[in-house]
Write a protein that holds these residues in place. Structure first.
Motif, PDB file in Angstrom:
ATOM      1  N   ILE A 135      53.063  42.607  42.357  1.00  0.00           N
ATOM      2  CA  ILE A 135      52.426  42.441  43.683  1.00  0.00           C
ATOM      3  C   ILE A 135      52.586  41.214  44.348  1.00  0.00           C
ATOM      4  CG2 ILE A 135      50.222  41.973  42.681  1.00  0.00           C
ATOM      5  CD1 ILE A 135      50.948  43.454  46.279  1.00  0.00           C
ATOM      6  N   GLU A 136      53.387  41.040  45.485  1.00  0.00           N
ATOM      7  CA  GLU A 136      53.672  39.733  46.101  1.00  0.00           C
ATOM      8  C   GLU A 136      52.569  39.409  47.090  1.00  0.00           C
ATOM      9  OE1 GLU A 136      57.284  38.209  48.848  1.00  0.00           O
ATOM     10  OE2 GLU A 136      57.523  39.710  47.411  1.00  0.00           O
ATOM     11  N   GLU A 137      52.430  38.135  47.008  1.00  0.00           N
ATOM     12  CA  GLU A 137      51.435  37.296  47.824  1.00  0.00           C
ATOM     13  C   GLU A 137      50.080  38.080  48.054  1.00  0.00           C
ATOM     14  OE1 GLU A 137      53.475  34.327  50.589  1.00  0.00           O
ATOM     15  OE2 GLU A 137      53.309  36.130  51.660  1.00  0.00           O
ATOM     16  N   HIS A 147      45.037  33.515  42.542  1.00  0.00           N
ATOM     17  CA  HIS A 147      46.085  34.296  41.644  1.00  0.00           C
ATOM     18  C   HIS A 147      46.146  34.268  40.452  1.00  0.00           C
ATOM     19  CE1 HIS A 147      48.217  33.737  45.794  1.00  0.00           C
ATOM     20  NE2 HIS A 147      48.976  34.243  45.486  1.00  0.00           N
ATOM     21  N   ALA A 148      45.572  33.472  39.703  1.00  0.00           N
ATOM     22  CA  ALA A 148      45.457  33.388  38.221  1.00  0.00           C
ATOM     23  C   ALA A 148      44.534  34.589  37.971  1.00  0.00           C
ATOM     24  CB  ALA A 148      44.815  32.180  37.558  1.00  0.00           C
ATOM     25  N   THR A 149      43.329  34.637  38.479  1.00  0.00           N
ATOM     26  CA  THR A 149      42.562  35.767  38.306  1.00  0.00           C
ATOM     27  C   THR A 149      43.168  37.176  38.435  1.00  0.00           C
ATOM     28  OG1 THR A 149      40.536  34.353  38.885  1.00  0.00           O
ATOM     29  CG2 THR A 149      40.337  36.734  38.897  1.00  0.00           C
ATOM     30  N   ILE A 150      43.723  37.241  39.567  1.00  0.00           N
ATOM     31  CA  ILE A 150      44.510  38.653  39.877  1.00  0.00           C
ATOM     32  C   ILE A 150      45.571  38.976  38.909  1.00  0.00           C
ATOM     33  CG2 ILE A 150      46.058  39.589  41.440  1.00  0.00           C
ATOM     34  CD1 ILE A 150      44.668  38.021  43.603  1.00  0.00           C
ATOM     35  N   ALA A 151      46.237  37.880  38.396  1.00  0.00           N
ATOM     36  CA  ALA A 151      47.530  38.150  37.271  1.00  0.00           C
ATOM     37  C   ALA A 151      46.632  38.490  36.080  1.00  0.00           C
ATOM     38  CB  ALA A 151      48.065  36.974  37.175  1.00  0.00           C
ATOM     39  N   LYS A 152      45.488  37.816  35.719  1.00  0.00           N
ATOM     40  CA  LYS A 152      44.724  38.216  34.423  1.00  0.00           C
ATOM     41  C   LYS A 152      44.466  39.639  34.381  1.00  0.00           C
ATOM     42  CE  LYS A 152      41.113  36.588  31.198  1.00  0.00           C
ATOM     43  NZ  LYS A 152      40.181  35.604  31.205  1.00  0.00           N
ATOM     44  N   ILE A 159      51.830  44.985  35.840  1.00  0.00           N
ATOM     45  CA  ILE A 159      51.932  44.406  37.266  1.00  0.00           C
ATOM     46  C   ILE A 159      52.016  42.939  37.300  1.00  0.00           C
ATOM     47  CG2 ILE A 159      51.386  44.335  39.516  1.00  0.00           C
ATOM     48  CD1 ILE A 159      49.640  47.158  39.078  1.00  0.00           C
ATOM     49  N   GLY A 160      52.929  42.516  37.546  1.00  0.00           N
ATOM     50  CA  GLY A 160      53.157  40.921  37.748  1.00  0.00           C
ATOM     51  C   GLY A 160      52.719  40.490  39.125  1.00  0.00           C
ATOM     52  N   VAL A 161      52.461  39.094  39.316  1.00  0.00           N
ATOM     53  CA  VAL A 161      52.222  38.515  40.521  1.00  0.00           C
ATOM     54  C   VAL A 161      53.347  37.654  40.999  1.00  0.00           C
ATOM     55  CG1 VAL A 161      50.588  36.916  41.753  1.00  0.00           C
ATOM     56  CG2 VAL A 161      49.627  38.470  39.969  1.00  0.00           C
ATOM     57  N   ALA A 162      53.718  38.045  41.986  1.00  0.00           N
ATOM     58  CA  ALA A 162      54.748  37.422  42.619  1.00  0.00           C
ATOM     59  C   ALA A 162      54.436  36.520  43.936  1.00  0.00           C
ATOM     60  CB  ALA A 162      56.023  38.200  43.392  1.00  0.00           C
ATOM     61  N   THR A 163      54.633  35.183  43.717  1.00  0.00           N
ATOM     62  CA  THR A 163      54.494  34.246  44.969  1.00  0.00           C
ATOM     63  C   THR A 163      55.077  33.066  44.944  1.00  0.00           C
ATOM     64  OG1 THR A 163      52.293  33.552  46.262  1.00  0.00           O
ATOM     65  CG2 THR A 163      52.590  32.954  44.047  1.00  0.00           C
ATOM     66  N   GLY A 164      55.062  32.319  45.885  1.00  0.00           N
ATOM     67  CA  GLY A 164      55.732  31.005  45.986  1.00  0.00           C
ATOM     68  C   GLY A 164      56.460  30.778  47.445  1.00  0.00           C
ATOM     69  N   GLU A 165      56.861  31.679  48.212  1.00  0.00           N
ATOM     70  CA  GLU A 165      57.480  31.217  49.299  1.00  0.00           C
ATOM     71  C   GLU A 165      56.752  30.321  50.199  1.00  0.00           C
ATOM     72  OE1 GLU A 165      57.893  34.711  52.581  1.00  0.00           O
ATOM     73  OE2 GLU A 165      57.046  35.733  50.475  1.00  0.00           O
ATOM     74  N   MET A 166      55.516  30.356  50.117  1.00  0.00           N
ATOM     75  CA  MET A 166      54.644  29.208  50.821  1.00  0.00           C
ATOM     76  C   MET A 166      54.330  27.857  50.313  1.00  0.00           C
ATOM     77  SD  MET A 166      54.456  31.028  53.736  1.00  0.00           S
ATOM     78  CE  MET A 166      53.267  29.994  54.822  1.00  0.00           C
ATOM     79  N   PHE A 184      56.396  35.952  38.836  1.00  0.00           N
ATOM     80  CA  PHE A 184      57.750  35.943  39.485  1.00  0.00           C
ATOM     81  C   PHE A 184      57.682  34.896  40.461  1.00  0.00           C
ATOM     82  CE2 PHE A 184      57.083  40.099  37.731  1.00  0.00           C
ATOM     83  CZ  PHE A 184      58.590  40.416  37.183  1.00  0.00           C
ATOM     84  N   LEU A 185      58.262  33.755  40.102  1.00  0.00           N
ATOM     85  CA  LEU A 185      58.256  32.621  41.158  1.00  0.00           C
ATOM     86  C   LEU A 185      59.127  32.723  42.229  1.00  0.00           C
ATOM     87  CD1 LEU A 185      57.868  29.126  39.644  1.00  0.00           C
ATOM     88  CD2 LEU A 185      59.701  29.562  41.275  1.00  0.00           C
TER      89      LEU A 185
END
Length: 224
Positions: A135-137, A147-152, A159-166, A184-185
């Protein structure tokens, strides 16, 4: 460039608690033995990528099916769909996506910062049946601990967490990696402002074994 030359380009201020100059040099030296093989693969096959053009919000079901079929005919194997406006619509659209692309191809989801943390978790638990890779952003791009809470909550569901474009710099990425906020960075290669900063972020991602993905104008930096 040699590992030593690459490392000399990096400003290690503020990130030595994650990766030092000596550690970075060792990381790059360890990759030397497979460098030519990886370069050959990219030149012959291209860099793995995904398409978002098949599944923007607002497409009719028939348009969604047509675009999936067209993308498959063009050789795409990774598909990203926009979600977050309506859960039942997302379920219907994800069902169509899986019917068209099958389960052997990757499906990713992107909600463009729509949710609060609890909403992100509950919404994605409903969509876990479609086996999204990430799931991205899912929430505010500034909310490192959110984000850490969501990833956990979502990682055990695959399901991984993808973010970083901002994210603007190596320090924010450092904190996201330390907190386990992403798997996913996604670097916006222009937003971070320089090749030097990009190298620093990639070295940290390697240290944490994040599945670093370059986002936006990645072709400019593909060989980094």
């Amino acid at each position: 460039m040699t590992p030593e030359q690459l490392v000399s380009c990096v400003d290690f201020r503020y990130i030595t608690d994650v990766v030092t100059k000596d550690e970075a040099t060792e990381i790059l030296q360890q990759q030397q033995s497979t460098k030519l093989k990886r370069e050959k693969f990219v030149c012959e096959n291209g860099y793995p990528a995904y398409t978002t053009s098949t599944a923007w919000l607002g497409y009719s079901d028939e348009t969604l099916r047509e675009k999936c079929r067209k993308a498959l005919s063009e050789g795409w194997t990774r598909f990203k769909m926009k979600i977050g406006a309506n859960l039942e619509d997302d379920k219907r659209r994800a069902t169509i996506m899986r019917e068209e692309i099958g389960w052997q191809n990757a499906l990713m989801m992107d909600c463009n910062q729509r949710w609060d943390v609890p909403d992100a978790i509950s919404w994605m638990k409903e969509l876990a049946q479609f086996k999204p890779l990430w799931i991205e952003e899912p929430t505010s791009p500034d909310d490192i601990l959110g984000h850490a809470t969501i990833a956990k909550a979502l990682n055990p569901l695959g399901i991984g967490v993808a973010t970083g474009e901002m994210c603007q710099n190596r320090v924010i990425f450092k904190q996201m990696l330390q907190a386990g906020s992403l798997q996913f960075l996604q670097i916006d290669s222009c937003r971070v402002g320089s090749v030097n900063e990009l190298i620093a972020i990639l070295l940290m991602a390697k240290k944490f074994d994040s599945k670093d993905r370059l986002f936006f104008l990645f072709r400019l930096f593909i060989f980094i």
